[in-house]
Design a protein around this motif. Structure first.
Motif, PDB file in Angstrom:
ATOM      1  N   LYS A 162       1.564   1.945  -6.442  1.00 56.05           N
ATOM      2  CA  LYS A 162       1.576   1.498  -5.052  1.00 56.05           C
ATOM      3  C   LYS A 162       2.146   0.089  -4.973  1.00 56.05           C
ATOM      4  CE  LYS A 162      -2.095   4.312  -3.159  1.00 56.05           C
ATOM      5  NZ  LYS A 162      -1.351   5.138  -2.263  1.00 56.05           N
ATOM      6  N   GLY A 196       0.796  -1.219   0.000  1.00 53.50           N
ATOM      7  CA  GLY A 196       0.000   0.000   0.000  1.00 53.50           C
ATOM      8  C   GLY A 196       0.829   1.271   0.000  1.00 53.50           C
ATOM      9  N   LEU A 197       2.142   1.158   0.244  1.00 58.41           N
ATOM     10  CA  LEU A 197       2.988   2.358   0.196  1.00 58.41           C
ATOM     11  C   LEU A 197       3.081   2.863  -1.245  1.00 58.41           C
ATOM     12  CD1 LEU A 197       6.041   1.495   2.505  1.00 58.41           C
ATOM     13  CD2 LEU A 197       3.962   2.758   3.085  1.00 58.41           C
ATOM     14  N   GLU A 198       3.219   4.165  -1.389  1.00 60.66           N
ATOM     15  CA  GLU A 198       3.417   4.751  -2.696  1.00 60.66           C
ATOM     16  C   GLU A 198       4.835   4.448  -3.168  1.00 60.66           C
ATOM     17  OE1 GLU A 198       1.628   8.756  -4.027  1.00 60.66           O
ATOM     18  OE2 GLU A 198       3.655   9.205  -3.293  1.00 60.66           O
ATOM     19  N   VAL A 255       4.875  -3.378  -7.983  1.00 64.75           N
ATOM     20  CA  VAL A 255       4.258  -2.057  -7.982  1.00 64.75           C
ATOM     21  C   VAL A 255       3.146  -2.045  -9.021  1.00 64.75           C
ATOM     22  CG1 VAL A 255       4.640   0.408  -8.385  1.00 64.75           C
ATOM     23  CG2 VAL A 255       6.401  -0.963  -7.231  1.00 64.75           C
ATOM     24  N   SER A 290       2.039  -3.502  -4.233  1.00 64.29           N
ATOM     25  CA  SER A 290       0.888  -4.401  -4.156  1.00 64.29           C
ATOM     26  C   SER A 290       1.245  -5.782  -3.608  1.00 64.29           C
ATOM     27  CB  SER A 290       0.223  -4.544  -5.525  1.00 64.29           C
ATOM     28  OG  SER A 290       1.133  -5.013  -6.489  1.00 64.29           O
ATOM     29  N   TYR A 348       5.988   5.952   1.722  1.00 60.42           N
ATOM     30  CA  TYR A 348       6.492   5.757   0.366  1.00 60.42           C
ATOM     31  C   TYR A 348       7.801   4.965   0.369  1.00 60.42           C
ATOM     32  CZ  TYR A 348       9.947   9.476   1.150  1.00 60.42           C
ATOM     33  OH  TYR A 348      10.990  10.234   1.628  1.00 60.42           O
TER      34      TYR A 348
END
Length: 177
Positions: free
Chosen positions: A118, A105-107, A133, A120, A160
């Motif tokens: 993000k 979920g991090l950018e 990603v 995944s 991120y």
């Protein structure tokens, strides 16, 4: 039922033998650790499981589950995901150790701040961890080695990761037919 405070630590697979044992794919650093957390939360409402005996065989754990005494009962557990509460897990000991659940979920950004998408997933197909990603515009996913050279910065507090795209990778380019 699993929620955002639950961390996936394994998944029950097929029955093993006729005495109620099951195979478990562990998502812990060491396979035997899955038995150390006491009763485990599952993705089936009202079901918790307690591992009473466990042995490691190559990449799976073979376990005896409390109350499961025959193959038929073991088969009903096939596909059940096993979770623990986040707070029972120890904090990572090293600066560059992370729980996968903390990264998903991090950018994902390039060094210049361009957003790639993000995080995944963090698969490992045997040659090392990868970081997947997903580009939200196209829905495409890209896999990068999860190494310090390719992912030099993980900033959990600000949400991120920085990705340095390897020279032989093309972002957003279609594969030749």
């Amino acid at each position: 039922m699993a929620n955002e405070n639950h961390i996936l630590i394994g998944k029950i697979g097929a029955a093993h033998g006729v005495k109620g044992e099951v195979r478990i794919t562990p998502y812990t650093q060491f396979a035997e650790d899955i038995a150390a957390y006491g009763p485990l939360i599952t993705d089936r409402p009202g079901l918790t499981v307690t591992i009473t005996d466990l042995r490691v065989q190559k990449t799976v754990a073979v376990a005896r589950i409390e109350g499961v005494t025959d193959r038929n009962a073991a088969e009903t557990l096939n596909g059940v995901s096993l979770y623990v509460e986040r707070e029972v897990l120890p904090e990572p000991e090293e600066e560059d150790e992370f729980y996968h659940a903390d990264l998903i979920g991090l950018e994902a950004r390039l060094e210049d701040g361009t957003v790639l998408g993000k995080v995944s997933a963090l698969p490992n197909f045997g040659a090392g961890d990868l970081i997947e990603v997903r580009d939200p515009r196209s829905g495409d996913t890209y896999l990068y080695p999860f190494t310090r050279a390719v992912v030099p910065e993980v900033n959990l507090a600000d949400g991120y990761v920085i990705i340095v795209v390897p020279l032989d990778a093309e972002i957003g380019e279609e594969e030749p037919d």
